[in-house]
Design a protein around this motif. Structure first.
Motif, short mmCIF file in Angstrom:
data_model
loop_
_atom_site.label_atom_id
_atom_site.label_comp_id
_atom_site.label_asym_id
_atom_site.label_seq_id
_atom_site.Cartn_x
_atom_site.Cartn_y
_atom_site.Cartn_z
N GLN A 99 0.82 -1.20 0.00
CA GLN A 99 0.00 0.00 0.00
C GLN A 99 0.86 1.26 0.00
N SER A 100 0.53 2.19 -0.87
CA SER A 100 1.18 3.50 -0.88
C SER A 100 0.46 4.41 0.12
N ALA A 101 0.85 5.68 0.12
CA ALA A 101 0.17 6.65 0.98
C ALA A 101 -1.16 7.10 0.40
N LEU A 102 -1.49 6.68 -0.81
CA LEU A 102 -2.76 7.06 -1.45
C LEU A 102 -3.75 5.91 -1.34
N PRO A 103 -4.91 6.16 -0.78
CA PRO A 103 -5.90 5.09 -0.59
C PRO A 103 -6.21 4.35 -1.89
N GLY A 104 -6.13 3.03 -1.83
CA GLY A 104 -6.48 2.21 -2.98
C GLY A 104 -5.39 2.05 -4.01
N TRP A 105 -4.26 2.70 -3.81
CA TRP A 105 -3.16 2.60 -4.76
C TRP A 105 -1.98 1.88 -4.11
N HIS B 296 1.06 1.39 -8.44
CA HIS B 296 0.13 2.36 -9.02
C HIS B 296 0.77 3.75 -9.05
N VAL B 297 1.41 4.14 -7.95
CA VAL B 297 2.01 5.47 -7.89
C VAL B 297 3.11 5.60 -8.94
N ALA B 298 3.98 4.59 -9.03
CA ALA B 298 5.06 4.65 -10.01
C ALA B 298 4.49 4.72 -11.43
N THR B 299 3.46 3.93 -11.70
CA THR B 299 2.84 3.96 -13.03
C THR B 299 2.22 5.32 -13.30
N HIS B 300 1.60 5.91 -12.29
CA HIS B 300 1.00 7.23 -12.47
C HIS B 300 2.06 8.28 -12.80
#
Length: 248
Positions: free
Chosen positions: A32-38, A42-46
């Motif tokens: 889990q990242s610091a962003l809910p649901g990501w 996900h963060v790296a892809t974003h």
């Protein structure tokens, strides 16, 4: 700060992200990242897809043919889900390659289209050169969102100086309905002297702290450590960040 100098800052920030990702296992990336649901994946892809999306805006400025930042919100989210499960080396390669492509586009943007209007995904317009500053926000904020040891204390000083001042100026221009619990406050950076009056009047609440502490809090990347409130009480929740820029 001149937007052309910011490109180097963005490139350095991406290298730091690659360094952080390189220390993570594939299991870490699924975490889990610091962003809910990501997840961190996900963060790296974003971060990579954001570079592509902002490249689109610069290409639109270059060609004079409007290109949306993303085809749609659903398409953006689908791309994140599709890319989130990749291995660490694949994610790093994507982050670096797309960042290099964006930087090359920005560095070669013809002078006569620097001020060409482009449009953010949320609909607000800005000149093409401001796309570089938007990318700076994305790189530094989402590095924190990886929840992998990089926090507001690690933000480079040039970013803090620009982003804190810009955040306060942009907030001061927001309509009251967009300020949420901060409506009526005055916010002051004790080191830079930058201030945002959000409908403040004598006797109304005030929040203050260093530019770095305020930026961490107002961007949602800290719990407000280092920020004080008068009269004493809990820190209110800030409105969603970043904000529409306050004119050019």
């Amino acid at each position: 700060m001149d937007w052309r100098d910011v490109i180097d800052e963005v490139d350095a920030g991406v290298e730091r992200i690659a360094g952080t990702l390189g220390k993570l296992t594939d299991d870490d990336l699924r975490g889990q990242s610091a962003l809910p649901g990501w997840s961190r994946g996900h963060v790296a892809t974003h971060i990579a897809r954001n570079a592509d999306s902002l490249w689109n805006l610069l290409e639109g400025a270059r060609t004079g043919v409007e290109i949306p930042q993303y085809a749609s919100l659903d398409a953006r989210n689908a791309a994140l889900d599709e890319g989130a499960g990749r291995s660490g080396p694949e994610l790093i390669e994507d982050v670096l390659a797309t960042a290099a492509r964006f930087s090359e586009q920005a560095r070669t943007l013809p002078e006569d289209v620097w001020n060409a209007p482009v449009k953010a995904m949320l609909g607000w317009p800005h000149p093409a050169w401001y796309t570089v500053f938007r990318r700076w926000h994305e790189v530094e904020a989402h590095h924190v969102d990886l929840a992998a040891g990089y926090g507001p204390a690690d933000w480079p000083e040039p970013y803090v100086r620009w982003a804190s001042a810009a955040t306060l100026a942009d907030m001061a221009a927001l309509p009251e309905k967009s300020l949420g619990a901060l409506a009526g406050y005055r916010i002051t950076a004790t080191d830079s002297g930058d201030t945002a009056d959000l409908g403040w009047a004598p006797g109304a609440p005030e929040a203050s702290g260093s530019a770095r502490a305020l930026l961490g809090w107002l961007s949602g990347r800290s719990d407000g450590a280092g920020v004080g409130v008068r009269p004493d009480g809990p820190l209110p929740a800030p409105p969603p960040w970043p904000h529409e820029p306050a004119g050019f």
